[in-house]
Structures are given as structure tokens and as C-alpha cells.
Scaffold this active site. Structure first.
Site, PDB file in Angstrom:
ATOM      1  N   ASP A   1     127.556  98.943  63.200  1.00 12.57           N
ATOM      2  CA  ASP A   1     127.674  97.936  61.963  1.00 12.57           C
ATOM      3  C   ASP A   1     129.022  98.318  61.474  1.00 12.57           C
ATOM      4  O   ASP A   1     129.444  97.473  60.421  1.00 12.57           O
ATOM      5  CB  ASP A   1     126.455  98.287  60.899  1.00 12.57           C
ATOM      6  CG  ASP A   1     125.059  97.711  61.470  1.00 12.57           C
ATOM      7  OD1 ASP A   1     125.209  97.016  62.350  1.00 12.57           O
ATOM      8  OD2 ASP A   1     124.099  98.082  60.928  1.00 12.57           O
TER       9      ASP A   1
ATOM     10  N   GLU B   1     117.156 115.428  22.502  1.00  8.30           N
ATOM     11  CA  GLU B   1     116.864 115.759  20.984  1.00  8.30           C
ATOM     12  C   GLU B   1     117.797 115.900  20.156  1.00  8.30           C
ATOM     13  O   GLU B   1     117.783 115.559  18.939  1.00  8.30           O
ATOM     14  CB  GLU B   1     115.796 117.142  21.084  1.00  8.30           C
ATOM     15  CG  GLU B   1     114.909 117.289  21.990  1.00  8.30           C
ATOM     16  CD  GLU B   1     115.143 117.904  23.432  1.00  8.30           C
ATOM     17  OE1 GLU B   1     116.316 117.268  23.995  1.00  8.30           O
ATOM     18  OE2 GLU B   1     114.281 118.674  24.003  1.00  8.30           O
TER      19      GLU B   1
ATOM     20  N   THR C   1     124.542 103.700  63.620  1.00 12.19           N
ATOM     21  CA  THR C   1     124.762 102.751  62.506  1.00 12.19           C
ATOM     22  C   THR C   1     126.461 102.632  62.241  1.00 12.19           C
ATOM     23  O   THR C   1     126.794 101.342  62.165  1.00 12.19           O
ATOM     24  CB  THR C   1     123.997 102.982  61.262  1.00 12.19           C
ATOM     25  OG1 THR C   1     122.785 103.146  61.509  1.00 12.19           O
ATOM     26  CG2 THR C   1     124.232 102.013  60.267  1.00 12.19           C
TER      27      THR C   1
HETATM   28 ZN   LIG Z   1     117.654 121.115  25.070  1.00  9.46          ZN
END
Ligand SMILES: [Zn+2]
Length: 366
Positions: A203, A55, A199
């Protein structure tokens, strides 16, 4: 007519919000658009954690006075002092006539309070415009705030017949180059990337993001018995590593890993050497991990589903048939005993990525 305009401007605010992806955590992505006489006069989004809210940026970018204008914002404006002053005060002081909000603040301590403050100041407030889209871009933030747990996406690639490698173990590559590039981009969107020790041994991956403009994820290794070698690339490369383990691991190795700078979470389950993943998630949140990309392999994935920590699934299906009883499948473990107890997904999205089919959905929690 007004509904169509509301949707159109909120879609723009959502597009703006997405521009903050990967940079606002653990705070939400938020976008804001200020409209006067049917024309956009200001736009902004939450660009970086601790920076001005959407805002504020939208007001700062206004090309003319925002008096009597309408503000579109993807998340309920804040009404409390955080790192920045409350946005509700700013909105009121700018003479905004109407505020359109996609979703209310998921934090139960403040939810609805911003809206109430705006209404008390005589501002007309509309909520729920494009609400599900707003919730989906902030799924990580919502889980982090409401459950104090990291949001987990399980991502994997398989052949059309559900295999992740040939019986010989050859697995590179099943998915297309485009699918792999997309997966690497995903790594930049999550705070952590999680794999099992299997893994790491098989790998020896680096587990970096390779995405420009994004931080590398924190590497999270599930290794209940500390079986991954100290020489693994993941332990050499710069960057944060967290090892999830149990008290069954070799204490000398544990000390060596810690001396190398690895962070360790010990989470014992009832089974020796098996990590209690649910408990480990609480430990990870305390270390600032709000989101995890779970990349497998089959046993780690099975434990993650069993522990109920997976929120979302994305599977790349390659148009390739591997076959073979000995070829590994996507998920290991014991599997569901009945179809009724199988893990189900909802809100399914499907798309193509080069020749691969990508299927994504949320995990139905029982
Ligand atoms: Zn705010």
C-alpha cells in the site's frame, strides 16, 4: 441521593479528563470537579504532560472559597513530589471536607497512600465511584505503569464475510468514509502506529494522523528481513520511524536505513527473519512508546496475537460480501487449532459508523 450526585459529578470529572486525550502521555488523563452546596464551583483537568494536575486547575478556577467543599477526582490524588508538588497537601490546605475518587493510583508504589494522607487529615474519602469508566480512559497508563509494556489496539476493516480485499487485491475502500475518518482520528490518540513490511510494500502508506491538534504517531514497521524498499513513503516523510527487525536483514540496508535517520530494534526469535514481538515491546517502551495502534496486515496481526501483545481489538465490518477462496481474510498465520484456543474478547461494545458495524473488545489473556 448522595450516590446519584456522586455519579453525576464524577461523570462530569470524567468528561473533563477526556479533554486531555493525546496530550498527557505517558501520564494519565485526570479530571476534577469541586462542588459546594450542590453546585459546581470549580473544574479542571490535566491538560498537558508536565503541566498542573487536574486538582490544581480546579482550585485555580474556583468561583468562591472551596472551604468545606467536596472534591471529585477521577484518579487518587498524588502525595509525592513529581513535576509538581503533591495534590494531597493542596487539598488539605484548601479545607476540603470530602474527596470522592473514581480509582486508586495503579502504581503499586504509591497506591492508597494519597487516600491515607487525606484520611489522616480528617477528610472523608469515598472511592470506587465510576471506577470502571475511569480505568477505561486510562487503560494505556495502567498497562504502562503496571506491566511496563505498550498498550496495543488492533484496528482493522473487513467485509461481512471477513475479507480485506478482492482476490485481485483491490481493497480501497471496504469501510465507509466516516469509518475511515474515525480511524484516522484514532491515530492521533496513540503514540505509535504499527504495520508489517507487507503493508509498506503493497500500500506504500504515509501512516500520518491527519488529525488537527494531534502529533503524528511514531511509525513502527515490523520488517524481519528488511524487505521494505528504501523508496517507501514511510521512510521519506518527516517524523519518527522505528523498524523492528532481526539479524537476518541485509546489514548494508540496515546501515542505509539508520543513515536516513530510522531507529532500529533488533529482536530475534527462534525462527530466522521473524521478529520476537514480545521482546520488541520492551524495546519500544524504553523509547517512550506507551501505546500502539496496530493496523496489520494479516501476517503481522497474526504474529501480534500469537505473541500476546494485543490488548484491545476494534473491527469495522462493512455490509459487503466479497467472497472467493483467494480473497484475503483479516488474520493470517496458522490460526487457532481449536475453537477453545481461539482468541476471545470481553467487555464488548458495538456501535454503527455510517453503514458499518464497529465491534470493540478487550483480549482475554491466557
Ligand atoms: Zn497531583
Amino acid at each position: 441521593m448522595r450516590m446519584d450526585d456522586d455519579k453525576r459529578f464524577m461523570m462530569r470529572a470524567l468528561d473533563l479528563a477526556r479533554q486531555g486525550q493525546g496530550h498527557t502521555r505517558p501520564n494519565p488523563m485526570v479530571g476534577a470537579v469541586i462542588v459546594k452546596n450542590g453546585k459546581v464551583i470549580g473544574e479542571g483537568f490535566h491538560e498537558i504532560f508536565g503541566g498542573p494536575h487536574a486538582e490544581v486547575n480546579a482550585f485555580n478556577n474556583c468561583s468562591e472559597s472551596s472551604k468545606n467543599a467536596t472534591l471529585y477526582v477521577t484518579l487518587e490524588p498524588c502525595c509525592h513530589f513529581g513535576k509538581t508538588p503533591p495534590c494531597t497537601d493542596l487539598i488539605i490546605s484548601k479545607g476540603i471536607e470530602r474527596v470522592v475518587i473514581a480509582m486508586t493510583d495503579p502504581n503499586p508504589l504509591v497506591s492508597g497512600k494519597g487516600i491515607q494522607k487525606l484520611r489522616e487529615a480528617g477528610i472523608s474519602v469515598t472511592t470506587g465511584v465510576m471506577e470502571s469508566d475511569a480505568a477505561s480512559i486510562n487503560e494505556v497508563f495502567i498497562k504502562f505503569i503496571t506491566e511496563k509494556k505498550p498498550f496495543v489496539l488492533y484496528k482493522a476493516a473487513m467485509s461481512l464475510d471477513g475479507k480485506t480485499a478482492c482476490p485481485s487485491g483491490e481493497s480501497q475502500w471496504i469501510s465507509s468514509g466516516e469509518s475511515r475518518r474515525e480511524s484516522h482520528t484514532l491515530r492521533g490518540m496513540y503514540k505509535g502506529i504499527m504495520v508489517g513490511a507487507g503493508t509498506v510494500i503493497k500500500d506504500d502508506p504515509l501512516l500520518t494522523a491527519r488529525t488537527e491538534g494531534f502529533d503524528d504517531p511514531v511509525r513502527i514497521i515490523v520488517d524481519g528481513n528488511l524487505s521494505a524498499p528504501l523508496s517507501a513513503k514511510v521512510f521519506q516523510n518527516k517524523g519518527d520511524v522505528i523498524i523492528l527487525t532481526t539479524s537476518s536483514g541485509n546489514p548494508e540496508k540496515l546501515e542505509k536505513l539508520q543513515n536516513l535517520g530510522m531507529d532500529v530494534i533488533v529482536a530475534d526469535s527462534d525462527v530466522p527473519g521473524v521478529v520476537d514481538l514480545e521482546m520488541a515491546m520492551t524495546g519500544l517502551v524504553l523509547k517512550g512508546i506507551d501505546s500502539i495502534l496496530l493496523e496489520g496486515g494479516a501476517e503481522t496481526a497474526a504474529s501480534a496475537f500469537k505473541a500476546g501483545i494485543v490488548d484491545k481489538v476494534r473491527v469495522y465490518v462493512a455490509p459487503m460480501i466479497i467472497g472467493g477462496e483467494k480473497a484475503p481474510g483479516l488474520i493470517g498465520g496458522e490460526g487457532a487449532k481449536t475453537l477453545q484456543s481461539a482468541t476471545k474478547l470481553y467487555d464488548i461494545q458495538m456501535k454503527c459508523c455510517d453503514v458499518d458495524m464497529v465491534i470493540e473488545g478487550y483480549v482475554k489473556k491466557t
